[in-house]
Scaffold this motif. Structure first.
Motif, PDB file in Angstrom:
ATOM      1  N   LEU A   1       0.830  -1.213   0.000  1.00 45.11           N
ATOM      2  CA  LEU A   1       0.000   0.000   0.000  1.00 45.11           C
ATOM      3  C   LEU A   1       0.864   1.262   0.000  1.00 45.11           C
ATOM      4  CD1 LEU A   1      -3.069   0.886   0.069  1.00 45.11           C
ATOM      5  CD2 LEU A   1      -2.484   1.677   2.357  1.00 45.11           C
ATOM      6  N   ALA A   2       1.977   1.228   0.723  1.00 42.69           N
ATOM      7  CA  ALA A   2       2.855   2.409   0.743  1.00 42.69           C
ATOM      8  C   ALA A   2       3.318   2.740  -0.678  1.00 42.69           C
ATOM      9  CB  ALA A   2       4.047   2.171   1.670  1.00 42.69           C
ATOM     10  N   VAL A   3       3.697   1.709  -1.432  1.00 51.80           N
ATOM     11  CA  VAL A   3       4.158   1.946  -2.807  1.00 51.80           C
ATOM     12  C   VAL A   3       2.975   2.399  -3.676  1.00 51.80           C
ATOM     13  CG1 VAL A   3       5.217   0.875  -4.841  1.00 51.80           C
ATOM     14  CG2 VAL A   3       6.083   0.345  -2.554  1.00 51.80           C
ATOM     15  N   ALA A   4       1.808   1.801  -3.432  1.00 46.54           N
ATOM     16  CA  ALA A   4       0.613   2.221  -4.184  1.00 46.54           C
ATOM     17  C   ALA A   4       0.326   3.703  -3.933  1.00 46.54           C
ATOM     18  CB  ALA A   4      -0.596   1.379  -3.777  1.00 46.54           C
ATOM     19  N   LEU A   5       0.487   4.141  -2.686  1.00 50.06           N
ATOM     20  CA  LEU A   5       0.232   5.556  -2.369  1.00 50.06           C
ATOM     21  C   LEU A   5       1.267   6.466  -3.039  1.00 50.06           C
ATOM     22  CD1 LEU A   5      -0.823   5.405   1.408  1.00 50.06           C
ATOM     23  CD2 LEU A   5      -2.294   5.740  -0.577  1.00 50.06           C
TER      24      LEU A   5
ATOM     25  N   ALA B   1       0.134  11.517   0.710  1.00 54.03           N
ATOM     26  CA  ALA B   1      -0.753  10.365   0.567  1.00 54.03           C
ATOM     27  C   ALA B   1      -0.808   9.671   1.919  1.00 54.03           C
ATOM     28  CB  ALA B   1      -0.229   9.424  -0.511  1.00 54.03           C
ATOM     29  N   LEU B   2      -2.006   9.599   2.478  1.00 47.64           N
ATOM     30  CA  LEU B   2      -2.155   9.127   3.860  1.00 47.64           C
ATOM     31  C   LEU B   2      -3.085   7.924   3.928  1.00 47.64           C
ATOM     32  CD1 LEU B   2      -2.896  12.584   5.552  1.00 47.64           C
ATOM     33  CD2 LEU B   2      -0.645  11.561   5.118  1.00 47.64           C
ATOM     34  N   ASP B   3      -2.637   6.898   4.617  1.00 50.61           N
ATOM     35  CA  ASP B   3      -3.526   5.789   4.974  1.00 50.61           C
ATOM     36  C   ASP B   3      -4.066   6.002   6.377  1.00 50.61           C
ATOM     37  OD1 ASP B   3      -4.816   3.278   4.805  1.00 50.61           O
ATOM     38  OD2 ASP B   3      -3.161   2.319   5.869  1.00 50.61           O
TER      39      ASP B   3
END
Ligand code: DGY
Length: 312
Positions: A106-110, A247-249
């Protein structure tokens, strides 16, 4: 057979294992149990399987005189007063490893999502506002070949670094408490990605001076915990262009109110704390959380315990 409180239904069959051994009270609602309900329910249990939305503080522990084991359905345990649990001889389990890859993905997706303006573009298309293909329309920046600062170099930070090898990135690392590494990452990185736990040392780690130290073309990515970033400062940074985007999860609070000023600037991509949210990972977390609780209740070492000193 002991009584256990489980504060949310879990994906997969893991809870069947707990039910086979113990009497389970399940809070079967989407919203977390209100505090009064939680205090009532813990009064009679020996085991607590909770999620990051429950604040397990000394007051709650005082309301749970028979509590012997806490299993947190998360790798982060900032919602639990671990010192207070340790003082009472209560083991606290967490769920590391099984969620590392999903969170790193997800970090890379963000990174890709914010730099290539994916949600911005999607909104335009859905609104019927995309007029035509143009040479200078929706230009973003490449992750390929970029410099990425990884703040917090534990399991997830390392997994992100491994993925970035495939993007030919230059990776700068700032381990916990590494002020020089952080300064270099902020000054040189095209992306700064946060992977440290939330502690008293990391609360507000990224505030106005750190955001101003980043490059105006850089992006901030947070898949760790919301309070690591000073959100008021971030809102100004996005609005005034100190950085290119974020970009924040994770946010503070969660959920973020729809009228929160942070949601104003268009150069923000935000998703609802879904780093570990894949079927495989959430089921594996459930298995591990149940194994931790079963071991704790049996007076055995939990497979993953954040206060192993209770076994000494
Ligand atoms: C964690 O485990 O700490 C995540 O934030 C949720 O899976």
């Amino acid at each position: 057979m002991d009584r256990c409180l489980v504060t949310r239904d879990l994906p997969g069959p893991a809870l069947d294992r707990l039910r086979a051994a113990h009497q389970v009270e399940l809070w079967a609602h989407r919203a977390p149990p209100p505090r009064a309900e939680l205090e009532r329910a813990v009064a009679s249990v020996a085991g607590l399987l909770c999620t990051l939305t429950e604040r397990v503080d000394d007051e709650l522990l005082a309301a749970a005189p028979g509590l012997r084991a806490i299993s947190n359905y998360a790798v982060g345990t900032d919602n639990v007063d671990v010192a207070a649990a340790t003082a009472r001889g209560i083991g606290v389990g967490n769920t590391p490893d099984v969620l590392t890859d999903s969170t790193a993905d997800l970090a890379v997706a963000l990174m890709l999502g914010i730099a290539r303006r994916l949600t911005e573009g999607e909104r335009l298309v859905r609104a019927g506002e995309w007029v035509t293909w143009e040479p200078d329309f929706m230009l973003g920046r490449d992750l390929y070949g970029a410099t990425v600062g990884i703040v917090g170099f534990g399991r997830i930070g390392r997994a992100v670094a491994r993925r970035l090898e495939g993007f030919d990135c230059r990776v700068l690392v700032a381990g916990n408490g590494d002020a020089d590494g952080l300064a270099t990452a902020l000054a040189e990185a095209d992306f700064v990605s946060l992977h440290c736990p939330l502690t008293t040392e990391t609360r507000g780690l990224i505030g106005e001076p750190e955001l101003r130290a980043m490059r105006p073309s850089a992006y901030l990515v947070n898949t760790a915990r919301g309070p690591i970033v000073d959100q008021g400062a971030l809102e100004v940074a996005l609005r005034e262009g100190w950085i290119a985007g974020a970009a924040l999860d994770v946010t503070d609070p969660e959920p973020l109110p729809a009228d929160d000023p942070l949601l104003g600037p268009p150069n923000l991509l935000v998703v609802p704390h879904v780093g570990s949210a894949t079927h495989r990972t959430r089921e594996a977390m459930a298995e591990l959380a149940v194994s931790n609780l079963l071991a704790g209740l049996a007076g055995e070492r939990m497979p993953h315990c954040v206060n192993p000193e209770i076994y000494d």
